[in-house]
Each structure stands twice: as C-alpha cells, then as structure tokens.
Design a protein around this motif. Structure first.
Motif, PDB file in Angstrom:
ATOM      1  N   THR A   2       0.831  -1.204   0.000  1.00 48.33           N
ATOM      2  CA  THR A   2       0.000   0.000   0.000  1.00 48.33           C
ATOM      3  C   THR A   2       0.862   1.249   0.000  1.00 48.33           C
ATOM      4  N   ARG A   9       2.264   1.651  -3.445  1.00 41.39           N
ATOM      5  CA  ARG A   9       1.247   2.100  -4.391  1.00 41.39           C
ATOM      6  C   ARG A   9       0.971   3.598  -4.227  1.00 41.39           C
ATOM      7  N   LYS A  10       0.920   4.051  -2.972  1.00 41.16           N
ATOM      8  CA  LYS A  10       0.711   5.480  -2.717  1.00 41.16           C
ATOM      9  C   LYS A  10       1.897   6.296  -3.216  1.00 41.16           C
TER      10      LYS A  10
END
Length: 211
Positions: free
Chosen positions: A43, A46-47
């Motif tokens: 995550t 991805r950010k």
C-alpha cells in the motif's frame, strides 16, 4: 543490493594484481521520519507511485526488484509491514562502536528480515533477536532501544549530512579516496541506484588509473 553489487565488483571484477584497500561504511538514511505505526508495504509503494503521478508504478517495480535480486540470492517479498526505522538506525549506530564489520553484519541481517522475511525492523523483538544472532549484547541493545535519545544525535547528524549532499533517496554509493593531514577523504564518485558489478569495476579502474 547496491552493496552486494559493489562488493562483487571489488572481489571478482578487479584483477588480482590490483592492490586496493577498501572500507565500507554505512550511513543513516530515513525516507519517512514522520511515519507512525505499521503500514502495509504494498500500500505504501502504491501510494508512492500515485504521488509521482504513476498509480501502476508498483506493478512494474515489484517484479523488477524480484528479478534483480535473484542473481544475488535476494528473494524480495513486499507483503509485510513497514514502520518508522529510527530505532533500527540508532541500533546500527550503536553497533558501529564495536567495529564497522559488526555493524555490517547487523545491517545485513536486518535487511534480510525486512526485504525477505516480512519482519518489520521497527519491531524491538526483531531488532533484539538480530543483535543476539550477530553476537552483540542484547541487554545493552535493549537499553539503547528503551531510551530514544541514545545515539539519536549521531543518527540525525548523518541524516543532516545526507540532506546537505543532496541525497533524497537510497541506495547511494559514494567512493572516497586519498586524504589530507586531518584524515579527511575526497569524494571521487557518487551514483544513485544499484549498478551492475561491471559498472562499479569500471569506475574503480578509472579511479586507480588517476590516483
């Protein structure tokens, strides 16, 4: 991975007749000093891609890293958690007082935990286990971890040095040589990213030719 590539260049690529004294020193760097708690690594990646305007960046980055790691015996696994790395940096700085080799042993093991075993190096249990594996005093290490002020100034000085040198991401490989009467070394080469051993060997040959 960058250090493994550089070490391989020194050990394999340079001719045996070359006399070269090499000392590796690991410096502190922290990408997210404000991070609190645990976060899913994928995550976070991805950010990061989204912040760069490329939401699908992680979908190419992860398989590329896995492919790059395989020839070096590194089996990347980004399925774990990440947190704030300040305590691990303080512990590494503590271990340097014994000798750079001991610090490198600890750093290598923590990298193995972090990149291959999904064991967050913000977790004190993981840190203390690593200290024991490399043969350092776990009770003394626990004292360092319990007191957030211990070795923090030394780490922050290295972080400030990185900012002054324009270093905003890692890995960065710097090659220093020579030295004046005060023992200060001259920066001869710096590159970001994990280059291939042949590239490092080429740079070392060039430096040897002019020094």
């Amino acid at each position: 991975m960058a250090l493994k590539q550089a070490v391989e260049a020194v050990q394999r690529e340079l001719e045996p007749s070359v006399l070269l004294e090499v000392k590796y020193t690991r410096k502190a760097f922290i990408l997210r000093p404000e991070r609190v708690g645990l976060h899913d690594w994928l995550t976070v990646l991805r950010k990061l891609g989204e912040s760069r305007g490329n939401p699908s960046w992680v979908d190419t980055f992860v398989p590329q890293m896995k492919l790059k790691g395989q020839p070096l015996g590194i089996h990347f696994d980004f399925g774990g958690k990440v947190g704030n790395s300040m305590d691990s940096l303080r512990l590494l700085r503590w271990s340097r007082q014994f000798d750079d080799n001991k610090q490198e042993e600890l750093a290598e093991l923590l990298s193995h935990y972090h990149f291959e075993q999904k064991r967050c190096v913000c977790d004190h249990t993981n840190l203390l286990q690593a200290v024991g594996v490399v043969g350092l005093d776990q009770q003394e290490a626990a004292r360092v971890l319990k007191d957030p002020s211990m070795f923090r100034a030394e780490v922050e000085a290295e972080l400030d040095e990185a900012v002054e040198q324009g270093i905003h991401s890692i890995p960065v490989v710097s090659v220093y040589g020579g030295g004046d009467e005060r023992g200060r070394k001259t920066l001869l080469y710096r590159d970001s990213g994990a280059a291939q051993p042949e590239e490092y060997a080429h740079v070392l040959r060039q430096l040897l030719a002019v020094n």
